[in-house]
Design an enzyme around this catalytic site. Structure first.
Site, PDB file in Angstrom:
ATOM      1  N   HIS A   1      -5.573   3.650  -1.715  1.00  0.00           N
ATOM      2  CA  HIS A   1      -6.902   4.027  -1.223  1.00  0.00           C
ATOM      3  C   HIS A   1      -7.189   5.462  -1.658  1.00  0.00           C
ATOM      4  O   HIS A   1      -6.536   6.395  -1.204  1.00  0.00           O
ATOM      5  CB  HIS A   1      -6.886   3.919   0.306  1.00  0.00           C
ATOM      6  CG  HIS A   1      -8.205   4.194   0.962  1.00  0.00           C
ATOM      7  ND1 HIS A   1      -8.379   4.130   2.317  1.00  0.00           N
ATOM      8  CD2 HIS A   1      -9.420   4.542   0.460  1.00  0.00           C
ATOM      9  CE1 HIS A   1      -9.629   4.414   2.628  1.00  0.00           C
ATOM     10  NE2 HIS A   1     -10.277   4.682   1.525  1.00  0.00           N
TER      11      HIS A   1
ATOM     12  N   HIS B   1       0.975   6.241   1.876  1.00  0.00           N
ATOM     13  CA  HIS B   1       1.724   7.205   2.684  1.00  0.00           C
ATOM     14  C   HIS B   1       2.941   7.783   1.973  1.00  0.00           C
ATOM     15  O   HIS B   1       3.559   8.719   2.476  1.00  0.00           O
ATOM     16  CB  HIS B   1       2.033   6.624   4.053  1.00  0.00           C
ATOM     17  CG  HIS B   1       0.750   6.375   4.790  1.00  0.00           C
ATOM     18  ND1 HIS B   1      -0.188   7.365   4.963  1.00  0.00           N
ATOM     19  CD2 HIS B   1       0.210   5.253   5.309  1.00  0.00           C
ATOM     20  CE1 HIS B   1      -1.238   6.866   5.597  1.00  0.00           C
ATOM     21  NE2 HIS B   1      -1.025   5.590   5.804  1.00  0.00           N
TER      22      HIS B   1
ATOM     23  N   ASN C   1       0.858  -1.191   0.000  1.00  0.00           N
ATOM     24  CA  ASN C   1       0.000   0.000   0.000  1.00  0.00           C
ATOM     25  C   ASN C   1       0.897   1.246   0.000  1.00  0.00           C
ATOM     26  O   ASN C   1       1.707   1.437   0.914  1.00  0.00           O
ATOM     27  CB  ASN C   1      -0.894  -0.048   1.250  1.00  0.00           C
ATOM     28  CG  ASN C   1      -1.838   1.137   1.324  1.00  0.00           C
ATOM     29  OD1 ASN C   1      -1.429   2.266   1.094  1.00  0.00           O
ATOM     30  ND2 ASN C   1      -3.085   0.898   1.663  1.00  0.00           N
TER      31      ASN C   1
ATOM     32  N   HIS D   1      -3.683  -4.411   7.966  1.00  0.00           N
ATOM     33  CA  HIS D   1      -3.776  -3.222   8.830  1.00  0.00           C
ATOM     34  C   HIS D   1      -2.873  -3.358  10.050  1.00  0.00           C
ATOM     35  O   HIS D   1      -3.063  -4.238  10.875  1.00  0.00           O
ATOM     36  CB  HIS D   1      -5.208  -2.917   9.290  1.00  0.00           C
ATOM     37  CG  HIS D   1      -5.371  -1.441   9.563  1.00  0.00           C
ATOM     38  ND1 HIS D   1      -4.912  -0.830  10.699  1.00  0.00           N
ATOM     39  CD2 HIS D   1      -5.906  -0.459   8.803  1.00  0.00           C
ATOM     40  CE1 HIS D   1      -5.162   0.454  10.641  1.00  0.00           C
ATOM     41  NE2 HIS D   1      -5.761   0.712   9.495  1.00  0.00           N
TER      42      HIS D   1
ATOM     43  N   GLU E   1     -11.193  -9.089   3.372  1.00  0.00           N
ATOM     44  CA  GLU E   1      -9.906  -8.768   3.990  1.00  0.00           C
ATOM     45  C   GLU E   1     -10.161  -8.618   5.476  1.00  0.00           C
ATOM     46  O   GLU E   1     -10.988  -7.798   5.886  1.00  0.00           O
ATOM     47  CB  GLU E   1      -9.309  -7.488   3.392  1.00  0.00           C
ATOM     48  CG  GLU E   1      -7.952  -7.175   4.023  1.00  0.00           C
ATOM     49  CD  GLU E   1      -7.153  -6.152   3.237  1.00  0.00           C
ATOM     50  OE1 GLU E   1      -7.219  -6.146   1.993  1.00  0.00           O
ATOM     51  OE2 GLU E   1      -6.458  -5.348   3.890  1.00  0.00           O
TER      52      GLU E   1
ATOM     53  N   GLU F   1      -8.611   0.517  -3.068  1.00  0.00           N
ATOM     54  CA  GLU F   1      -9.411   0.599  -1.828  1.00  0.00           C
ATOM     55  C   GLU F   1     -10.365   1.766  -1.955  1.00  0.00           C
ATOM     56  O   GLU F   1      -9.954   2.879  -2.310  1.00  0.00           O
ATOM     57  CB  GLU F   1      -8.496   0.844  -0.639  1.00  0.00           C
ATOM     58  CG  GLU F   1      -7.906  -0.401  -0.064  1.00  0.00           C
ATOM     59  CD  GLU F   1      -7.132  -0.080   1.201  1.00  0.00           C
ATOM     60  OE1 GLU F   1      -7.415   0.930   1.861  1.00  0.00           O
ATOM     61  OE2 GLU F   1      -6.215  -0.847   1.490  1.00  0.00           O
TER      62      GLU F   1
ATOM     63  N   THR G   1      -8.231   3.674   8.582  1.00  0.00           N
ATOM     64  CA  THR G   1      -9.475   2.894   8.592  1.00  0.00           C
ATOM     65  C   THR G   1      -9.556   2.152   9.922  1.00  0.00           C
ATOM     66  O   THR G   1      -8.862   1.160  10.133  1.00  0.00           O
ATOM     67  CB  THR G   1      -9.476   1.916   7.396  1.00  0.00           C
ATOM     68  OG1 THR G   1      -9.067   2.647   6.240  1.00  0.00           O
ATOM     69  CG2 THR G   1     -10.859   1.356   7.165  1.00  0.00           C
TER      70      THR G   1
ATOM     71  N   ARG H   1      -9.276   8.199  -1.037  1.00  0.00           N
ATOM     72  CA  ARG H   1     -10.265   8.627  -0.029  1.00  0.00           C
ATOM     73  C   ARG H   1     -11.089   9.773  -0.564  1.00  0.00           C
ATOM     74  O   ARG H   1     -10.647  10.528  -1.430  1.00  0.00           O
ATOM     75  CB  ARG H   1      -9.559   9.062   1.255  1.00  0.00           C
ATOM     76  CG  ARG H   1      -8.878   7.936   1.992  1.00  0.00           C
ATOM     77  CD  ARG H   1      -8.330   8.427   3.323  1.00  0.00           C
ATOM     78  NE  ARG H   1      -9.377   8.530   4.304  1.00  0.00           N
ATOM     79  CZ  ARG H   1      -9.557   7.681   5.316  1.00  0.00           C
ATOM     80  NH1 ARG H   1      -8.738   6.670   5.476  1.00  0.00           N
ATOM     81  NH2 ARG H   1     -10.545   7.844   6.167  1.00  0.00           N
TER      82      ARG H   1
ATOM     83  N   ARG I   1      -6.821  12.827   0.809  1.00  0.00           N
ATOM     84  CA  ARG I   1      -5.741  13.271   1.695  1.00  0.00           C
ATOM     85  C   ARG I   1      -4.383  12.685   1.299  1.00  0.00           C
ATOM     86  O   ARG I   1      -3.346  13.213   1.655  1.00  0.00           O
ATOM     87  CB  ARG I   1      -6.057  12.944   3.149  1.00  0.00           C
ATOM     88  CG  ARG I   1      -5.998  11.485   3.474  1.00  0.00           C
ATOM     89  CD  ARG I   1      -6.140  11.229   4.959  1.00  0.00           C
ATOM     90  NE  ARG I   1      -7.491  11.462   5.435  1.00  0.00           N
ATOM     91  CZ  ARG I   1      -7.981  10.867   6.533  1.00  0.00           C
ATOM     92  NH1 ARG I   1      -7.221  10.073   7.243  1.00  0.00           N
ATOM     93  NH2 ARG I   1      -9.223  11.088   6.916  1.00  0.00           N
TER      94      ARG I   1
HETATM   95  N1  PXP Z   1      -5.945  -2.968   4.231  1.00  0.00           N
HETATM   96  C1  PXP Z   1      -6.887  -2.004   4.300  1.00  0.00           C
HETATM   97  C2  PXP Z   1      -8.258  -2.336   3.846  1.00  0.00           C
HETATM   98  C3  PXP Z   1      -6.570  -0.705   4.743  1.00  0.00           C
HETATM   99  O1  PXP Z   1      -7.527   0.230   4.797  1.00  0.00           O
HETATM  100  C4  PXP Z   1      -5.238  -0.425   5.103  1.00  0.00           C
HETATM  101  C5  PXP Z   1      -4.867   0.952   5.541  1.00  0.00           C
HETATM  102  O2  PXP Z   1      -5.029   1.836   4.503  1.00  0.00           O
HETATM  103  C6  PXP Z   1      -4.284  -1.443   4.993  1.00  0.00           C
HETATM  104  C7  PXP Z   1      -4.680  -2.720   4.577  1.00  0.00           C
HETATM  105  C8  PXP Z   1      -2.852  -1.222   5.290  1.00  0.00           C
HETATM  106  O3  PXP Z   1      -2.683  -0.892   6.635  1.00  0.00           O
HETATM  107  P1  PXP Z   1      -1.292  -0.359   7.113  1.00  0.00           P
HETATM  108  O4  PXP Z   1      -1.023   0.923   6.378  1.00  0.00           O
HETATM  109  O5  PXP Z   1      -1.479  -0.165   8.581  1.00  0.00           O
HETATM  110  O6  PXP Z   1      -0.282  -1.412   6.786  1.00  0.00           O
END
Ligand code: PXP
Length: 250
Positions: free
Chosen positions: A46, A13, A10, A197, A154, A73, A104, A48, A52
């Site tokens: 994602h 960030h 992901n 997550h 998930e 996402e 989330t 959003r 952001r």
């Molecule tokens: N899976 C989903 C559905 C999420 O919303 C997120 C956070 O955006 C993640 C995985 C990844 O989480 P993390 O950034 O804490 O690894």
């Protein structure tokens, strides 16, 4: 032999950091390409409602540039549905979204939201997009996901990861048991099981031992590690942690 375990990186960030300065660097597309070269199986982002981090243009550029699966996402809104149908990612993960949350915070309300979610899953599915529902590791949520017609779920690993970080062994064990039971039920139900997550090297290694889980989506920890050891090294280390866990399935 357990099923192979995919790593979805992901890159949200990377965009958070870029947006902090309002310029063009660091570019999430560059991170996506580097992640794939380092061993990621797919890219997760994602979009959003408040944009952001990832923006519409990022999604378009990433989809156009990479051959690996893109996991979009998204909240279950008409606007996001239109964007997903236009971009046609490989997969979509429906997540709850609140403007005030930092991330989330919980899974989807699949029981209360059953009738709202069902047409989104159907329409995305008709477009050939594999839909996962981001849910809490609970029996009722998996049964609702089946009734909604989702081919995948998930599991939200946040509560377990927090318990591990808090070194609360009893709670961590309890949360892991919930994840194990949910993954088992999903498998028996014929629903593909993903998880994510809050995962770090240690928790990713542990959860990789659950053979029913075939995909982990990991973001924040990898981007944080990238500051110290580089994104390439962080992803390779994560892949090795997952492989180490998978080598000893439960
Ligand atoms: N899976 C989903 C559905 C999420 O919303 C997120 C956070 O955006 C993640 C995985 C990844 O989480 P993390 O950034 O804490 O690894």
């Amino acid at each position: 032999m357990p099923a192979p375990l995919r790593l979805g990186v992901n890159i949200d960030h990377v965009a958070t950091l870029r947006n902090a300065r309002g310029g063009a660097v660091p570019d999430p597309l560059r991170a996506a390409e580097l992640a794939l070269a380092a061993g990621a199986d797919g890219i997760t982002a994602h979009l959003r409602e408040d944009r952001r981090h990832i923006r519409d243009d990022d999604m378009l550029r990433i989809k156009a540039a990479i051959r690996a699966p893109l996991n979009f996402e998204m909240a279950a809104t008409e606007q996001m549905l239109d964007i997903a149908l236009a971009i046609k990612p490989h997969a979509a993960c429906l997540v709850p979204e609140r403007r005030t949350e930092r991330t989330t915070e919980g899974g989807l309300d699949v029981l209360g939201g059953h009738d709202h979610l069902k047409p989104f899953v159907a329409e995305l599915g008709r477009a050939g997009i594999i839909v996962a529902l981001f849910i809490e590791p609970e029996r009722e949520a998996i049964e609702a996901a089946r009734s909604i017609g989702a081919p995948a779920i998930e599991l939200h690993t946040g509560a377990w990861c927090n318990a591990v970080l808090d070194t609360n062994e009893a709670r961590a064990e309890q949360e892991f048991a919930r994840l194990r039971a949910a993954a088992t039920l999903a498998f028996e139900t014929g629903i593909e099981c993903h998880a994510g997550h809050g995962l770090d090297y240690e928790t990713a290694r542990s959860i990789s031992r659950l053979p029913q889980i075939v995909e982990l989506n990991i973001g924040h920890f990898l981007v944080a590690e990238a500051i110290f050891i580089g994104l390439d090294a962080a992803i390779r280390k994560m892949r090795a942690a997952m492989d180490a866990g998978r080598a000893y399935p439960e």
